[in-house]
Design a protein around this motif. Structure first.
Motif, PDB file in Angstrom:
ATOM      1  N   HIS A  88     -11.909 -25.038 -38.294  1.00  0.00           N
ATOM      2  CA  HIS A  88     -12.000 -25.152 -39.766  1.00  0.00           C
ATOM      3  C   HIS A  88     -12.624 -26.491 -40.135  1.00  0.00           C
ATOM      4  CE1 HIS A  88      -9.917 -24.312 -43.877  1.00  0.00           C
ATOM      5  NE2 HIS A  88     -10.672 -25.394 -44.042  1.00  0.00           N
ATOM      6  N   HIS A  90     -15.560 -28.454 -43.140  1.00  0.00           N
ATOM      7  CA  HIS A  90     -16.506 -28.450 -44.278  1.00  0.00           C
ATOM      8  C   HIS A  90     -17.446 -29.639 -44.043  1.00  0.00           C
ATOM      9  CE1 HIS A  90     -13.601 -26.083 -46.947  1.00  0.00           C
ATOM     10  NE2 HIS A  90     -12.758 -26.605 -46.066  1.00  0.00           N
ATOM     11  N   LYS A 157     -18.412 -24.532 -42.784  1.00  0.00           N
ATOM     12  CA  LYS A 157     -18.433 -23.764 -44.034  1.00  0.00           C
ATOM     13  C   LYS A 157     -19.497 -24.289 -44.985  1.00  0.00           C
ATOM     14  CE  LYS A 157     -13.384 -23.510 -43.816  1.00  0.00           C
ATOM     15  NZ  LYS A 157     -13.175 -22.178 -43.305  1.00  0.00           N
ATOM     16  N   HIS A 261      -8.854 -19.622 -46.950  1.00  0.00           N
ATOM     17  CA  HIS A 261      -7.837 -20.615 -47.302  1.00  0.00           C
ATOM     18  C   HIS A 261      -6.711 -19.916 -48.079  1.00  0.00           C
ATOM     19  CE1 HIS A 261     -11.392 -23.189 -46.872  1.00  0.00           C
ATOM     20  NE2 HIS A 261     -10.640 -24.275 -46.947  1.00  0.00           N
ATOM     21  N   HIS A 284      -4.443 -23.157 -43.502  1.00  0.00           N
ATOM     22  CA  HIS A 284      -3.487 -23.956 -44.284  1.00  0.00           C
ATOM     23  C   HIS A 284      -2.080 -23.398 -44.142  1.00  0.00           C
ATOM     24  CE1 HIS A 284      -5.964 -26.970 -46.109  1.00  0.00           C
ATOM     25  NE2 HIS A 284      -6.851 -26.068 -46.468  1.00  0.00           N
ATOM     26  N   ASP A 335     -10.205 -29.554 -40.356  1.00  0.00           N
ATOM     27  CA  ASP A 335     -10.439 -29.532 -41.797  1.00  0.00           C
ATOM     28  C   ASP A 335     -11.353 -30.678 -42.225  1.00  0.00           C
ATOM     29  OD1 ASP A 335     -10.377 -28.551 -44.336  1.00  0.00           O
ATOM     30  OD2 ASP A 335      -8.431 -29.396 -44.872  1.00  0.00           O
TER      31      ASP A 335
HETATM   32 ZN   LIG Z   1     -10.877 -26.081 -45.935  1.00  0.00          ZN
END
Ligand SMILES: [Zn+2]
Ligand SMILES: N=CN[C@@H](CCC(=O)O)C(=O)O
Length: 433
Positions: A88, A90, A157, A261, A284, A335
């Motif tokens: 995961h 970004h 992402k 998410h 999450h 994350d």
């Molecule tokens: Zn995220």
């Protein structure tokens, strides 16, 4: 031995941590606590980048004399692990948010900052304005940092565009990195990461369903873009359950894996929705209910837990122990994003052990085979088994647990990072433990 003309080899006198050795696609609690390890092992990677053999050094040594290898790594006194998988991130954006870190340290919550027009909105503004070349440059340097910390497969992402043009720009940047850099990438369309300023949830959902997804589908069919997963931020004040359902279902109908998410700041029944839709993973889950945990265990939907987020935002810790007891497939992710600036899966594993009470073997399985499962890649990644990718780490220590125990010590501990048989990181150092 024709196919072994250009072989990269790793020859060892010590420990090879396979993770599993029976073609498992994921591991639950019992398996995670009993990792497969070979003492005094060897591993052979073919010229196609795939693992050809792994086993006791005497047996492999007899099968493959050293003369057949292009490259031999003598890892005596070291240990070998599969490359880490970050389930995961970004990582494509412009404009950092160090000023918001200060606000949060002073007491603002994540949603306070978001509602005031900061957070994701701040990053969207800067990412929309950035050229592709700038995004690619910063993204690439983040990927290099992740590689140095041992990550060899990473989920990336979109989601800081929230309009067709910028979402495509981000996905194209991810595609370019996938084509040109050694690290393996799983690409995720996250156009439903926030409701753009001045729009309603209904308008945004309609735009995603009627404009963004159809265009994505065209590009995927034309072979100009590869996208693997669909994501939505299912949260109070962002996307509700019904808009989340329609976006995820539309993505699934296009052949994307559902990976979203959920249940982060409020219990939303995201876990139950994901299980019902056949989601591969939900991230999450700080606020997941018992029913949600049970539904995920039954559906074999992976829980991607993100210890950095709970740590930075001072949220309740995700209930890793309850999930493991219930038979959920628990995976880990960094994350990495402008809110949680962490590129290091060894640090993530450390936080998972201390704050979420996972054991070190559980954390390693969650950051390898189970993270690969969350990305639909555990048939090719996540363990050191024949025919999987030759992606591995060689550590300057006989005990792999040092990678988790030494908080922030991974740079000294990781001697080599190998991706598909190529040495990507060579730290060439020795160290005292
Ligand atoms: Zn995220
Ligand atoms: N929660 C939503 N998305 C990200 C944060 C993104 C951002 O704040 O820029 C997360 O997973 O933590």
């Amino acid at each position: 031995m024709g196919f072994l003309r250009r072989v990269a080899g790793v020859s060892l006198r010590d420990r090879v941590v396979l993770i599993c050795n029976n073609g498992e696609k994921f591991m639950t609690k019992h398996g995670m606590q009993n990792l497969s390890v070979i003492e005094n092992g060897s591993l052979v990677i073919g010229s196609d980048g795939l693992i050809k053999a792994v086993g006791p050094a005497e047996i492999i040594g007899a099968q493959y004399p050293e003369a057949s290898f292009d490259n031999v790594i003598d890892a005596s006194g070291m240990c070998v692990l599969p490359g880490l998988v970050d389930a995961h991130t970004h990582p494509v954006w412009a404009g950092d948010r160090v000023h918001e870190f200060a606000m949060k340290l002073a007491g603002a919550t994540y949603m306070d900052v978001h509602r005031a027009g900061g957070g994701i909105h701040f990053t969207v503004e800067h990412t929309r304005a950035a050229r592709s070349s700038e995004l690619l440059a910063s993204f690439s340097s983040r990927l290099v940092r992740m590689q140095r910390a041992g990550t060899t497969l990473v989920e990336c992402k979109s989601g800081y565009g929230l309009d067709l043009q910028t979402e495509l720009k981000m996905l194209e940047v991810i595609e370019e990195a996938r084509r040109t850099l050694p690290i393996n990438i799983s690409s995720t369309y996250c156009g439903a990461h926030a409701v753009p300023k001045g729009k309603t949830v209904a308008e945004t959902t309609k735009d995603i369903l009627q404009v963004q997804l159809p265009r994505l589908k065209e590009q995927m069919s034309a072979g100009t873009l590869r996208v693997d997963n669909i994501d939505v931020f299912c949260e109070q004040g962002v996307f509700d359950l019904s808009s989340t359902r329609s976006i995820l279902q539309a993505g699934k109908d296009m052949g994307l894996n559902i990976n979203f998410h959920g249940d982060e700041l409020h219990p939303m029944n995201s876990a139950q929705l994901g299980a019902e839709l056949g989601a591969l993973a939900i991230s999450h889950l700080e606020e997941v209910t018992d029913e949600g945990i049970a539904a995920m265990a039954t559906a074999r939907t992976a829980a991607v837990l993100l210890p950095t987020t709970a740590y930075i935002l001072r949220l309740p810790q995700p209930r890793a122990r309850d999930m493991l007891e219930a038979g959920v497939v628990v995976a880990l992710g960094s994350d990495f994003n402008p809110n949680a600036y962490c590129c290091s899966m060894p640090i993530v594993m450390h936080l998972a052990c201390v704050n979420m009470r996972m054991s070190m073997p559980e954390a390693l399985a969650a950051a390898t085979i189970n993270a690969a499962y969350a990305l639909g890649c555990s048939h090719t990644h996540g363990s050191l088994e024949v025919n999987k990718h030759g992606d591995l780490l060689v550590l300057n220590t006989t005990r792999w647990e040092h990678l988790i125990y030494q908080l922030g010590g991974h740079q000294e501990l990781i001697r080599y990072v190998v991706i598909k048989g190529n040495v990507i990181v060579d730290n060439g150092k020795t160290m005292d433990l």
